[in-house]
Write a protein that holds these residues in place. Sequence first.
Motif, PDB file in Angstrom:
ATOM      1  N   PRO A   4       0.807  -1.218   0.000  1.00 29.49           N
ATOM      2  CA  PRO A   4       0.000   0.000   0.000  1.00 29.49           C
ATOM      3  C   PRO A   4       0.839   1.267   0.000  1.00 29.49           C
ATOM      4  O   PRO A   4       1.908   1.333   0.628  1.00 29.49           O
ATOM      5  N   ARG A   5       0.348   2.242  -0.706  1.00 28.99           N
ATOM      6  CA  ARG A   5       0.929   3.583  -0.747  1.00 28.99           C
ATOM      7  C   ARG A   5      -0.259   4.528  -0.820  1.00 28.99           C
ATOM      8  O   ARG A   5      -1.026   4.507  -1.778  1.00 28.99           O
ATOM      9  N   ILE A   6      -0.428   5.373   0.205  1.00 34.84           N
ATOM     10  CA  ILE A   6      -1.695   6.049   0.444  1.00 34.84           C
ATOM     11  C   ILE A   6      -1.593   7.543   0.143  1.00 34.84           C
ATOM     12  O   ILE A   6      -0.691   8.231   0.650  1.00 34.84           O
ATOM     13  N   LEU A   7      -2.536   8.026  -0.655  1.00 31.95           N
ATOM     14  CA  LEU A   7      -2.701   9.456  -0.865  1.00 31.95           C
ATOM     15  C   LEU A   7      -3.788   9.934   0.098  1.00 31.95           C
ATOM     16  O   LEU A   7      -4.936   9.493   0.010  1.00 31.95           O
ATOM     17  N   ILE A   8      -3.424  10.814   1.022  1.00 31.65           N
ATOM     18  CA  ILE A   8      -4.376  11.367   1.986  1.00 31.65           C
ATOM     19  C   ILE A   8      -4.784  12.747   1.498  1.00 31.65           C
ATOM     20  O   ILE A   8      -3.950  13.650   1.378  1.00 31.65           O
ATOM     21  N   ILE A   9      -6.062  12.907   1.218  1.00 33.20           N
ATOM     22  CA  ILE A   9      -6.566  14.180   0.697  1.00 33.20           C
ATOM     23  C   ILE A   9      -7.177  14.950   1.867  1.00 33.20           C
ATOM     24  O   ILE A   9      -8.250  14.615   2.361  1.00 33.20           O
ATOM     25  N   ARG A  25       3.028   2.269  11.211  1.00 32.36           N
ATOM     26  CA  ARG A  25       3.077   0.956  10.560  1.00 32.36           C
ATOM     27  C   ARG A  25       4.060   0.915   9.408  1.00 32.36           C
ATOM     28  O   ARG A  25       4.179  -0.112   8.719  1.00 32.36           O
ATOM     29  N   GLY A  26       4.768   2.016   9.160  1.00 29.03           N
ATOM     30  CA  GLY A  26       5.762   2.040   8.096  1.00 29.03           C
ATOM     31  C   GLY A  26       5.174   2.068   6.698  1.00 29.03           C
ATOM     32  O   GLY A  26       5.835   1.654   5.729  1.00 29.03           O
ATOM     33  N   VAL A  27       3.938   2.566   6.555  1.00 31.04           N
ATOM     34  CA  VAL A  27       3.272   2.620   5.252  1.00 31.04           C
ATOM     35  C   VAL A  27       3.532   3.982   4.617  1.00 31.04           C
ATOM     36  O   VAL A  27       3.235   5.017   5.224  1.00 31.04           O
ATOM     37  N   PRO A  28       4.062   4.038   3.405  1.00 27.08           N
ATOM     38  CA  PRO A  28       4.299   5.338   2.758  1.00 27.08           C
ATOM     39  C   PRO A  28       2.992   6.040   2.409  1.00 27.08           C
ATOM     40  O   PRO A  28       2.005   5.406   2.049  1.00 27.08           O
ATOM     41  N   PHE A  29       3.011   7.363   2.510  1.00 25.18           N
ATOM     42  CA  PHE A  29       1.811   8.157   2.237  1.00 25.18           C
ATOM     43  C   PHE A  29       2.236   9.541   1.780  1.00 25.18           C
ATOM     44  O   PHE A  29       3.381   9.965   1.945  1.00 25.18           O
ATOM     45  N   MET A  30       1.269  10.249   1.223  1.00 31.57           N
ATOM     46  CA  MET A  30       1.440  11.664   0.878  1.00 31.57           C
ATOM     47  C   MET A  30       0.173  12.393   1.292  1.00 31.57           C
ATOM     48  O   MET A  30      -0.930  11.994   0.916  1.00 31.57           O
TER      49      MET A  30
END
Length: 342
Positions: A4-9, A25-30
């Motif tokens: 998973p790589r999450i875009l947070i709007i 949790r070490g999950v990449p996001f922007m």
Amino acid sequence: MTAPRILIIGGGLAGTCLAWRLHERGVPFMIVDRDEPGTSSKIAAGLVTPITGMRMNLSWRYDTLHPEAVVFYRHLESVLGSSFYHDLPIVKLLRDQWSADRWQKRREQPDFKPYFKDTQNPLVDENIFSAPFGGFEMQHSGWLDSATFLAASRAYFIERGCWQTGESDGSLVWRGETFTHAVFCIGWEAARHAWFDWVPFGSARGTVLQVKADTGGETRIINRGCWLLPRADGTLRAGPTYELSFDDASTPSPAAIEDLETKLQSLLKQPYEILDSQTAVRPIIPRKHALIGFHPGKPNIGFINGLGSKGVLRAPWVGRQFVEHLLDAKPIEPDMDLAGNF
């Protein structure tokens, strides 16, 4: 399965707490946020109250949500080298005889006893505050300086390249980067998005005043019709108003100011000066404590909304629930699951 790589709007309270839970949790996001100054997350009082409302009910799941929120914010204070969560008693001054009679019944209920302290009367300096019907002092209460929390989190995430100013429509590609999921955390504006027009949104426009008054050195939060929150600079914040409206989010209405002044005059016996006002719109999803999960027709589009006036208390827990659903396939409680409602 693709990692998973999450875009947070949206980088308000919901989006920021989600980001921290993903970070754990070490999950990449922007995070993509318009970075506007007058949002409800930034101007909110951030009160954390166990006994709430005119009917003096216990706040929903307080025995679970409060400890988790305190641990969450305290940990982030150490990570960010900042102070933003404040344990503070809240004095509830009763408005009328009906409230006084109701409180006499409430105080005898075992589940209320951990959350108030028996104190000697008078509770407050009655030369300054009007308290003809008495009241009580809450404990295990406080407030979050949400503007400081959000600014410190923003700086931390910018330094690590995972916060950008902008506006996303929910595409899984943002400035050349591809994401597995996009999660909308945009508050009341989600009501204007075609993907969520079936959600029964409402909204409440709230106004908060910055006030100067002599309160005799009172350091607690005082509530009677409205609350007064002492600030480190010697001023007070006072609020809120409650107007059912989507319009003119940044402009307080004359009626709102008049309503708040009426409440201040019933609370304070001393003169006060209004220094400033702030107004923003908070989303309401009727009969929901929060609504989270994924769009029933778009499994890569997530949603966190409807935290209401208890957002400071609920956001750390809601963020964890969302992440555990995403990563661990933990079911969302049916009453809060976007895909299973309406």
